[in-house]
Design an enzyme around this catalytic site. Sequence first.
Site, mmCIF file in Angstrom:
data_model
loop_
_atom_site.group_PDB
_atom_site.id
_atom_site.type_symbol
_atom_site.label_atom_id
_atom_site.label_comp_id
_atom_site.label_asym_id
_atom_site.label_seq_id
_atom_site.Cartn_x
_atom_site.Cartn_y
_atom_site.Cartn_z
ATOM 1 N N SER A 73 0.852 11.893 4.208
ATOM 2 C CA SER A 73 0.317 11.007 3.178
ATOM 3 C C SER A 73 -0.335 11.753 2.013
ATOM 4 C CB SER A 73 -0.704 10.046 3.798
ATOM 5 O OG SER A 73 -1.727 10.766 4.474
ATOM 6 N N ASP A 222 -11.422 5.550 2.194
ATOM 7 C CA ASP A 222 -11.277 5.993 3.583
ATOM 8 C C ASP A 222 -11.868 7.380 3.810
ATOM 9 O OD1 ASP A 222 -9.428 7.686 2.389
ATOM 10 O OD2 ASP A 222 -7.676 6.679 3.234
ATOM 11 N N HIS A 225 -8.099 10.415 1.933
ATOM 12 C CA HIS A 225 -7.022 10.602 0.948
ATOM 13 C C HIS A 225 -7.592 10.781 -0.460
ATOM 14 C CE1 HIS A 225 -5.017 8.463 4.307
ATOM 15 N NE2 HIS A 225 -4.067 9.354 4.042
#
Length: 249
Positions: A73, A222, A225
Amino acid sequence: MHKLTIIQRFLNTAHDMQVNVLKFCYFPMVLVLLSCGNDVKTKQQEQTVTPTTSETTITKSNSKKTILCFGDSITAGYGLDDSNDAFPGILQTKIDSLGLDYVVVNSGLSGETSAGGSSRIKWVLNEEIDVFLLELGANDGLRGVPLSETRANLQAIIDAVRAKNPNTTIILAGMELPPNMGQVYTSEFRSLFADLAKKNDLKFIPFILENVGGIAELNQNDGIHPTIEGHKIVANNVWEVLETVIGVR
């Protein structure tokens, strides 16, 4: 008039009518066949032109060298509105501004583990790759995957790239884990990347999230990221190694 003569004239008249009917039916059939023939010729002509156009496109694409970013990601740009804001896209902008003949391919997949990467690597290697950036392992660490498995999977990816083209330059991106994963595990996890880089004589980025990881304002809600600003720093971390590979310095 003799009955047989009348019958014969009737049959002749019927025959002439039948012939005329057949002729009438045959004419549109010929038109249809001719029309189909023209369609076939048109399609054949289109098929003749299309490969030429494709070949031109491929030739133009192949004139540039390829930098493939293979990761999770972080590479994919999770949470960003535009994937071009992820570090591979920022690298492409940098490369274009310098007039360098490289195209950056983003082959990041959110949630990807080293095992998943090992499974899809052969499909990715269908294209010619000059520089291969390997950014995987973070999801393994967050899930507590045994380090021996992560090591074996990353080695399998490295081996697959070299088997496809020994001249491909491989850059390995190191990763670190938050301390809550345990001191022993996090320490060994960090060393795993350095060991693989040394063993395989790879170009090495010690920590791809250097100056980004753990800094709230550079990460999304979060806390994992990077934001757009965070990706700009990640791109700089990668560029410090990449520029030496592509001959900028």
